[in-house]
Write a protein that holds these residues in place. Structure first.
Motif, PDB file in Angstrom:
ATOM      1  N   ARG A  89      71.680 -16.680  57.255  1.00  0.00           N
ATOM      2  CA  ARG A  89      72.530 -17.567  57.051  1.00  0.00           C
ATOM      3  C   ARG A  89      72.128 -18.459  55.672  1.00  0.00           C
ATOM      4  N   GLY A  90      73.104 -19.153  55.087  1.00  0.00           N
ATOM      5  CA  GLY A  90      72.815 -19.980  53.946  1.00  0.00           C
ATOM      6  C   GLY A  90      72.889 -21.195  54.280  1.00  0.00           C
ATOM      7  N   TYR A  91      71.922 -22.320  53.812  1.00  0.00           N
ATOM      8  CA  TYR A  91      71.845 -23.630  54.056  1.00  0.00           C
ATOM      9  C   TYR A  91      71.888 -24.397  53.062  1.00  0.00           C
ATOM     10  N   THR A  92      73.063 -25.343  52.610  1.00  0.00           N
ATOM     11  CA  THR A  92      73.007 -25.758  51.325  1.00  0.00           C
ATOM     12  C   THR A  92      73.048 -27.384  51.611  1.00  0.00           C
ATOM     13  N   SER A  93      71.797 -28.067  50.782  1.00  0.00           N
ATOM     14  CA  SER A  93      71.596 -29.337  50.778  1.00  0.00           C
ATOM     15  C   SER A  93      70.467 -29.690  50.106  1.00  0.00           C
ATOM     16  N   SER A 141      77.512 -20.630  47.413  1.00  0.00           N
ATOM     17  CA  SER A 141      77.585 -20.900  48.931  1.00  0.00           C
ATOM     18  C   SER A 141      78.829 -19.955  49.195  1.00  0.00           C
ATOM     19  N   GLY A 142      79.845 -20.158  48.564  1.00  0.00           N
ATOM     20  CA  GLY A 142      81.109 -19.449  48.929  1.00  0.00           C
ATOM     21  C   GLY A 142      80.950 -17.991  48.789  1.00  0.00           C
ATOM     22  N   ARG A 143      80.268 -17.453  47.834  1.00  0.00           N
ATOM     23  CA  ARG A 143      80.013 -16.079  47.478  1.00  0.00           C
ATOM     24  C   ARG A 143      78.917 -15.347  48.677  1.00  0.00           C
ATOM     25  N   LEU A 144      78.140 -16.209  49.313  1.00  0.00           N
ATOM     26  CA  LEU A 144      76.970 -15.696  49.956  1.00  0.00           C
ATOM     27  C   LEU A 144      77.599 -15.772  51.417  1.00  0.00           C
ATOM     28  N   TYR A 145      78.452 -16.741  51.511  1.00  0.00           N
ATOM     29  CA  TYR A 145      79.280 -16.805  52.790  1.00  0.00           C
ATOM     30  C   TYR A 145      80.110 -15.595  53.057  1.00  0.00           C
ATOM     31  N   LEU A 153      77.690 -12.664  53.781  1.00  0.00           N
ATOM     32  CA  LEU A 153      77.103 -12.854  55.148  1.00  0.00           C
ATOM     33  C   LEU A 153      78.342 -12.499  56.188  1.00  0.00           C
TER      34      LEU A 153
END
Lengths: 125, 335, 121
Positions: free
Chosen positions: C30-34, C105-109, C112
């Protein structure tokens, strides 16, 4: 869903995609969004040009609205189901700046909007 | 006779217009659309109504229309409107070559009316649909006839309103762009000062928000306003986070804006280091508020055409920012 | 959502890995953007890639504590020396991307969730 696709959407549609709730200025959802900025650092937000853009953030203090005002951001959506302070909503109402809140994470919110063809707020130069 | 209509297309949805990229014509168009929704029938109607009675003769009508330069009147009987008689009815009677008769034989008895508090766009729609030249206006509460509205009245009212707004805009623009020409002096500057309270995070940004509005009102280029506002805002945040308070003074000169941000301590021990992107001495609570990531001074420098930072530990910090009013080139709009 | 190896993400999203090059076999769920440390401390999960602008050493401590697969610094932000030193000790890969948080985030999403040809192979 090809790369480089550039799209725009009304806040109304964006709200559906993020399953978001409107916190104020619901009569301005016909405004269009072309760019998205996902950040919890206000200086970062200020470093970019923001025409027709949405700010996704996990911060809810009134400074978010002030920062958005300075950067001329169209609307703000809080992530992770965050509820802003009353003062934040008051400031946004006075500036006619729609505020939304979504239960999705920042990552998921970015992912969904990127898939729809919205793009990043690019740096000024 | 059809009056030349400016037909603001009553059916169109004003929200369909994608504001941001609309050309000057379409913004004008939108303005008219806005007005026809905003103005009420009572704003445009004629209040001074000339009426006739059912027993007025057609030959008398001719005199009434001619003397008052009107094209029709409501026909009243016992305080109630029983019909409308128009110049068209008169011409028809004249053309038929029949003998003089009372109005009641020629008038229209099924009369469409408008309520005074309906938006103007409804009147436009009704005039268009029915082809009538005029509509009597009724007060919704009392049911009484209080005016009459024609296409000519609507056009006149709209033009008048547009002219007023245009005029106001012109004055506003004139004031802004000529403000310095009108003032005589070798060195002219408009100065605004605000105080900033230290550690009061909830109010941080108020001074810069005010400065932004002031600069906008002065008619300064939006890009310049944005840069000045961002620089001032970052500086204001620094004053709030790190000091016990200070002042922001903006001085608008014919060719530049100078912003001075002064505080009385604690001062920056290593100015060069403070200018590095990402360098920060901010405490965790500040970072959790979304600030203190070490980008503030970097952002200020980016917005400014010239920046001077002088700081003495325990004495205070003086930051001076210059923004060239005519330099709109380099920060052009992205995307 | 599927699981992707860190090495694939580095390659496809053009990441500049600064340390712990021997850890690229790690799996990313998962990615976590913060950019809020407290948020990641509360909501980060094992197997996350943390996408952030924060560059100070505390990010390594949090990543170690939560068992994150790595940290991606966006907008080309350069980690502080001390941050890299800590990351070496803790064996947490720190990577730098020139993209914004939104785009990365968009591309990693997309990778995944396998909706895009970023998925490759």
């Amino acid at each position: 869903m090809t790369k480089g696709l550039r799209n725009k959407m009304k806040l109304e549609q964006l709200k559906e995609i993020l399953q978001a709730k409107v916190l104020c200025c619901g009569d301005h959802l016909d405004r269009e969004i072309e760019m998205v900025c996902g950040s919890d650092l206000m200086s970062d937000v200020l470093a970019f040009i923001k025409a027709d853009s949405l700010l996704l953030t996990g911060l809810t203090n009134p400074q978010v609205v002030r920062t958005a005002e300075m950067a001329e951001i169209t609307a703000v959506c809080f992530v992770r189901g965050k509820q802003p302070h009353a003062e934040t909503i008051k400031l946004a109402e006075a500036r006619k700046m729609p505020l939304l809140t979504t239960g999705l994470s920042m990552f998921e919110s970015c992912g969904r909007l990127y898939r729809e063809g919205l793009h990043s707020c690019d740096e000024t130069k | 006779m059809k009056p030349n209509e400016s037909k603001p297309s009553s059916g169109a949805d004003p929200s369909e217009n994608s504001g941001a990229f609309a050309g000057p014509d379409s913004t004008r168009y939108t303005k008219i659309q806005e007005l026809v929704y905003e103005l009420k029938v009572s704003d445009a109607m004629m209040r001074n109504i000339i009426t006739t009675t059912p027993d007025t003769s057609m030959s008398e009508l001719r005199e009434i229309l001619r003397a008052n330069r009107i094209s029709g009147t409501p026909v009243m009987e016992g305080g109630k409107m029983v019909g409308v008689i128009s110049i068209e009815d008169f011409i028809m009677w004249l053309g038929s070559g029949k003998a003089d008769c009372p109005i009641k034989e020629k008038m229209t008895t099924e009369v469409d009316t408008m309520y005074a508090n309906e938006p103007l766009v409804h009147a436009i729609g009704k005039l268009d649909k029915t082809g009538y030249g005029r509509l009597p206006v009724i007060d919704r509460q009392s049911g009484k006839l209080i005016g009459i509205i024609t296409k000519g009245d609507i056009i006149e009212r709209l033009l008048h309103k547009l002219e007023i707004e245009y005029h106001e805009e012109e004055i506003h623009r004139y004031r802004a762009s000529h403000i310095f020409e009108d003032i005589i002096g070798d060195k002219v500057a408009l100065t605004f000062q605000s105080s900033v309270k230290g550690k009061d995070f909830s109010r941080a940004g108020e001074a810069s928000s005010g400065l932004k509005k002031t600069l906008e009102r002065l008619g300064i280029h939006p890009q310049i306003v944005r840069r000045a506002a961002i620089a001032s805002y970052e500086a204001e945040i620094n004053v709030v986070i790190y000091t016990d308070g200070g002042t922001i003074t903006a001085s608008v000169q014919p060719d530049k804006i100078r912003i001075d941000v002064n505080d009385t301590g604690p001062g920056i021990s290593d100015v060069d280091k403070a200018m590095q992107p990402g360098y920060s001495t901010a405490s965790e609570w500040v970072r959790e508020m979304g600030f203190g990531a070490g980008m503030g001074l970097v952002n200020i420098k980016k917005c400014a055409d010239k920046m001077e930072l002088v700081s003495t530990v325990d004495k205070g910090t003086h930051l001076r920012i210059y923004i060239d009013i005519n330099n709109t080139q380099e920060h052009s709009k992205a995307g | 959502m599927k699981i992707v190896k860190l090495s694939r993400i580095i390659e496809q999203l053009n990441l500049d890995i600064r340390n712990a090059q021997d850890q690229v076999h790690r799996e990313v769920k998962r990615g976590y953007t913060s950019d809020l440390l407290s948020d990641v401390l509360a909501n980060g999960e094992e197997g996350d890639v943390w996408i952030t602008l924060q560059i100070h050493p505390n990010i390594v401590a949090i990543a170690g504590m939560k068992g994150l697969s790595g940290i991606v610094l966006i907008n080309g932000r350069q980690p502080q020396e001390e941050t890299i030193a800590r990351a070496r000790e803790e064996n947490i890969p720190i990577m730098v991307s020139e993209m914004t948080a939104f785009e990365f985030s968009g591309r990693l999403y997309a990778m995944l969730s396998g909706t895009k040809n970023d998925e490759g192979i």
